[in-house]
Write a protein that holds these residues in place. Structure first.
Motif, PDB file in Angstrom:
ATOM      1  N   ARG A  27      33.597  -6.891 -11.816  1.00 56.99           N
ATOM      2  CA  ARG A  27      34.635  -6.991 -10.780  1.00 56.99           C
ATOM      3  C   ARG A  27      34.831  -8.435 -10.343  1.00 56.99           C
ATOM      4  NH1 ARG A  27      34.353  -1.824  -6.981  1.00 56.99           N
ATOM      5  NH2 ARG A  27      36.254  -2.825  -6.328  1.00 56.99           N
ATOM      6  N   CYS A  28      36.080  -8.774 -10.067  1.00 58.48           N
ATOM      7  CA  CYS A  28      36.419 -10.128  -9.631  1.00 58.48           C
ATOM      8  C   CYS A  28      35.744 -10.433  -8.300  1.00 58.48           C
ATOM      9  CB  CYS A  28      37.937 -10.251  -9.497  1.00 58.48           C
ATOM     10  SG  CYS A  28      38.484 -11.838  -8.839  1.00 58.48           S
ATOM     11  N   THR A  29      35.109 -11.581  -8.229  1.00 59.99           N
ATOM     12  CA  THR A  29      34.426 -12.026  -7.019  1.00 59.99           C
ATOM     13  C   THR A  29      35.386 -12.142  -5.843  1.00 59.99           C
ATOM     14  OG1 THR A  29      32.861 -13.264  -8.358  1.00 59.99           O
ATOM     15  CG2 THR A  29      33.080 -13.951  -6.066  1.00 59.99           C
ATOM     16  N   TYR A  30      36.644 -12.463  -6.121  1.00 63.52           N
ATOM     17  CA  TYR A  30      37.603 -12.777  -5.061  1.00 63.52           C
ATOM     18  C   TYR A  30      38.448 -11.575  -4.625  1.00 63.52           C
ATOM     19  CZ  TYR A  30      36.184 -17.271  -6.852  1.00 63.52           C
ATOM     20  OH  TYR A  30      35.426 -18.331  -7.283  1.00 63.52           O
ATOM     21  N   CYS A  31      38.989 -10.814  -5.577  1.00 63.29           N
ATOM     22  CA  CYS A  31      39.864  -9.697  -5.191  1.00 63.29           C
ATOM     23  C   CYS A  31      39.214  -8.334  -5.396  1.00 63.29           C
ATOM     24  CB  CYS A  31      41.197  -9.764  -5.943  1.00 63.29           C
ATOM     25  SG  CYS A  31      41.111  -9.362  -7.705  1.00 63.29           S
ATOM     26  N   GLY A  32      38.144  -8.279  -6.176  1.00 69.49           N
ATOM     27  CA  GLY A  32      37.433  -7.021  -6.396  1.00 69.49           C
ATOM     28  C   GLY A  32      37.990  -6.168  -7.517  1.00 69.49           C
ATOM     29  N   SER A  33      39.027  -6.637  -8.203  1.00 76.36           N
ATOM     30  CA  SER A  33      39.620  -5.871  -9.289  1.00 76.36           C
ATOM     31  C   SER A  33      38.668  -5.812 -10.487  1.00 76.36           C
ATOM     32  CB  SER A  33      40.936  -6.526  -9.718  1.00 76.36           C
ATOM     33  OG  SER A  33      41.551  -5.775 -10.741  1.00 76.36           O
ATOM     34  N   LEU A  34      38.704  -4.703 -11.216  1.00 74.54           N
ATOM     35  CA  LEU A  34      37.910  -4.579 -12.437  1.00 74.54           C
ATOM     36  C   LEU A  34      38.507  -5.506 -13.481  1.00 74.54           C
ATOM     37  CD1 LEU A  34      35.518  -2.999 -13.658  1.00 74.54           C
ATOM     38  CD2 LEU A  34      37.205  -1.425 -14.613  1.00 74.54           C
ATOM     39  N   ALA A  35      37.779  -6.537 -13.861  1.00 77.35           N
ATOM     40  CA  ALA A  35      38.296  -7.595 -14.740  1.00 77.35           C
ATOM     41  C   ALA A  35      37.471  -7.649 -16.020  1.00 77.35           C
ATOM     42  CB  ALA A  35      38.274  -8.939 -14.009  1.00 77.35           C
ATOM     43  N   LEU A  36      37.782  -6.762 -16.945  1.00 80.47           N
ATOM     44  CA  LEU A  36      37.013  -6.678 -18.187  1.00 80.47           C
ATOM     45  C   LEU A  36      37.889  -6.699 -19.434  1.00 80.47           C
ATOM     46  CD1 LEU A  36      34.507  -3.942 -17.014  1.00 80.47           C
ATOM     47  CD2 LEU A  36      33.996  -6.347 -17.442  1.00 80.47           C
ATOM     48  N   GLU A  37      39.185  -6.823 -19.253  1.00 79.23           N
ATOM     49  CA  GLU A  37      40.079  -6.825 -20.404  1.00 79.23           C
ATOM     50  C   GLU A  37      40.217  -8.232 -20.959  1.00 79.23           C
ATOM     51  OE1 GLU A  37      43.788  -4.791 -19.726  1.00 79.23           O
ATOM     52  OE2 GLU A  37      42.792  -3.233 -18.549  1.00 79.23           O
ATOM     53  N   ARG A  38      40.679  -8.300 -22.195  1.00 79.67           N
ATOM     54  CA  ARG A  38      40.986  -9.578 -22.829  1.00 79.67           C
ATOM     55  C   ARG A  38      42.462  -9.881 -22.598  1.00 79.67           C
ATOM     56  NH1 ARG A  38      36.966  -7.258 -25.507  1.00 79.67           N
ATOM     57  NH2 ARG A  38      35.407  -8.544 -26.540  1.00 79.67           N
ATOM     58  N   TRP A  40      45.242 -18.875  -9.963  1.00 81.57           N
ATOM     59  CA  TRP A  40      46.018 -19.009  -8.730  1.00 81.57           C
ATOM     60  C   TRP A  40      45.094 -18.838  -7.520  1.00 81.57           C
ATOM     61  CZ3 TRP A  40      50.546 -20.811 -10.040  1.00 81.57           C
ATOM     62  CH2 TRP A  40      51.108 -20.429 -11.254  1.00 81.57           C
ATOM     63  N   GLU A  41      44.418 -19.889  -7.104  1.00 80.26           N
ATOM     64  CA  GLU A  41      43.481 -19.803  -5.978  1.00 80.26           C
ATOM     65  C   GLU A  41      44.149 -19.296  -4.706  1.00 80.26           C
ATOM     66  OE1 GLU A  41      41.025 -23.258  -5.408  1.00 80.26           O
ATOM     67  OE2 GLU A  41      40.826 -23.541  -7.564  1.00 80.26           O
ATOM     68  N   THR A  42      45.421 -19.591  -4.525  1.00 82.51           N
ATOM     69  CA  THR A  42      46.126 -19.140  -3.321  1.00 82.51           C
ATOM     70  C   THR A  42      46.419 -17.645  -3.350  1.00 82.51           C
ATOM     71  OG1 THR A  42      48.258 -19.679  -4.319  1.00 82.51           O
ATOM     72  CG2 THR A  42      47.224 -21.390  -2.971  1.00 82.51           C
ATOM     73  N   GLU A  43      46.208 -17.001  -4.485  1.00 77.61           N
ATOM     74  CA  GLU A  43      46.478 -15.568  -4.633  1.00 77.61           C
ATOM     75  C   GLU A  43      45.221 -14.711  -4.504  1.00 77.61           C
ATOM     76  OE1 GLU A  43      49.626 -13.894  -5.574  1.00 77.61           O
ATOM     77  OE2 GLU A  43      50.250 -15.737  -4.589  1.00 77.61           O
ATOM     78  N   ARG A  44      44.129 -15.295  -4.077  1.00 74.42           N
ATOM     79  CA  ARG A  44      42.870 -14.552  -3.938  1.00 74.42           C
ATOM     80  C   ARG A  44      42.932 -13.677  -2.690  1.00 74.42           C
ATOM     81  NH1 ARG A  44      38.707 -19.476  -5.607  1.00 74.42           N
ATOM     82  NH2 ARG A  44      39.304 -19.451  -7.806  1.00 74.42           N
ATOM     83  N   ARG A  45      43.109 -12.364  -2.916  1.00 72.55           N
ATOM     84  CA  ARG A  45      43.234 -11.415  -1.818  1.00 72.55           C
ATOM     85  C   ARG A  45      42.326 -10.215  -2.071  1.00 72.55           C
ATOM     86  NH1 ARG A  45      48.686 -12.941  -2.859  1.00 72.55           N
ATOM     87  NH2 ARG A  45      49.424 -14.252  -1.162  1.00 72.55           N
ATOM     88  N   PRO A  46      41.336  -9.997  -1.209  1.00 70.73           N
ATOM     89  CA  PRO A  46      40.452  -8.839  -1.390  1.00 70.73           C
ATOM     90  C   PRO A  46      41.258  -7.534  -1.454  1.00 70.73           C
ATOM     91  CG  PRO A  46      39.579 -10.297   0.295  1.00 70.73           C
ATOM     92  CD  PRO A  46      40.954 -10.804  -0.043  1.00 70.73           C
ATOM     93  N   GLY A  47      40.914  -6.705  -2.428  1.00 74.24           N
ATOM     94  CA  GLY A  47      41.560  -5.403  -2.570  1.00 74.24           C
ATOM     95  C   GLY A  47      42.945  -5.447  -3.206  1.00 74.24           C
ATOM     96  N   ALA A  48      43.349  -6.575  -3.788  1.00 73.20           N
ATOM     97  CA  ALA A  48      44.685  -6.706  -4.367  1.00 73.20           C
ATOM     98  C   ALA A  48      44.897  -5.723  -5.509  1.00 73.20           C
ATOM     99  CB  ALA A  48      44.903  -8.132  -4.863  1.00 73.20           C
ATOM    100  N   THR A  49      46.085  -5.135  -5.542  1.00 72.14           N
ATOM    101  CA  THR A  49      46.432  -4.209  -6.621  1.00 72.14           C
ATOM    102  C   THR A  49      47.659  -4.675  -7.392  1.00 72.14           C
ATOM    103  OG1 THR A  49      47.726  -2.866  -5.085  1.00 72.14           O
ATOM    104  CG2 THR A  49      45.431  -2.193  -5.485  1.00 72.14           C
TER     105      THR A  49
END
Length: 185
Positions: A109-120, A169-178
């Motif tokens: 999971r992304c440290t910043y938004c929490g999204s599952l980030a495992l795809e290429r 995009w550091e400015t787009e780091r939002r917890p729980g973003a979908t």
């Protein structure tokens, strides 16, 4: 009249620029950051979001082999350890096992938004990279908490697992973003 700086110009600059000093690099970075903010690309209007490749950390582990995971981590380690125009080559190289440790600790999971980030990053039939904005929060990447240009290192304490969207995009780091394909399991 304001000059436009195109991607072609950037490629030409990178090819023609010899290695620059750290002082010149910092001055360039400050000038670059002071320019008007660039808007992050938006998702294509009306385009259908592709289904996620993996739905959870467990699903990822079940559907990939250890060999496949380590090969993917080797690519990430090579990227993290490569020479960069502004900061040169990092003093310490990152290993595939270290990349795996970072991804495993985050459970993918992304440290910043929490999204599952495992795809290429998506590729076309010819292997060339395709646009990734729609699924940017699903693409896994290795992030330096403190950038190499700012004195960061490849030490484990400075590495974080991030979706490609938050990494770029550091400015787009939002917890729980979908948005941008964000998957919050």
């Amino acid at each position: 009249m304001e000059e436009k700086f195109t991607g072609h110009d950037a490629d030409r600059l990178i090819k023609s620029t010899a290695r620059i000093s750290s002082e010149e690099a910092r001055a360039f970075k400050e000038a670059w950051q002071s320019r008007p903010a660039f808007e992050a690309p938006t998702e294509a209007v009306g385009a259908e979001l592709p289904a996620p490749v993996y739905t959870s950390w467990e699903d990822y582990l079940a559907r990939t082999t250890e060999r496949e995971r380590l090969q993917w981590c080797r690519v990430k380690a090579k990227t993290a350890s490569r020479e960069r125009l502004m900061s040169g080559r990092p003093e310490r190289r990152t290993t595939a096992l270290e990349v795996w440790q970072v991804a495993e600790a985050a459970l993918g999971r992304c440290t910043y938004c929490g999204s599952l980030a495992l795809e290429r990053r998506p590729s076309g039939h010819d292997g060339r990279p395709m646009r990734w904005a729609m699924v940017g929060r699903r693409i896994g990447s290795l992030d330096h908490r403190l950038g190499l240009l700012d004195g960061g290192t490849n030490d484990l304490g400075n590495l974080a697992w991030a979706c490609l969207w938050c990494n770029v995009w550091e400015t787009e780091r939002r917890p729980g973003a979908t948005n941008h394909g964000g998957l919050q399991p």
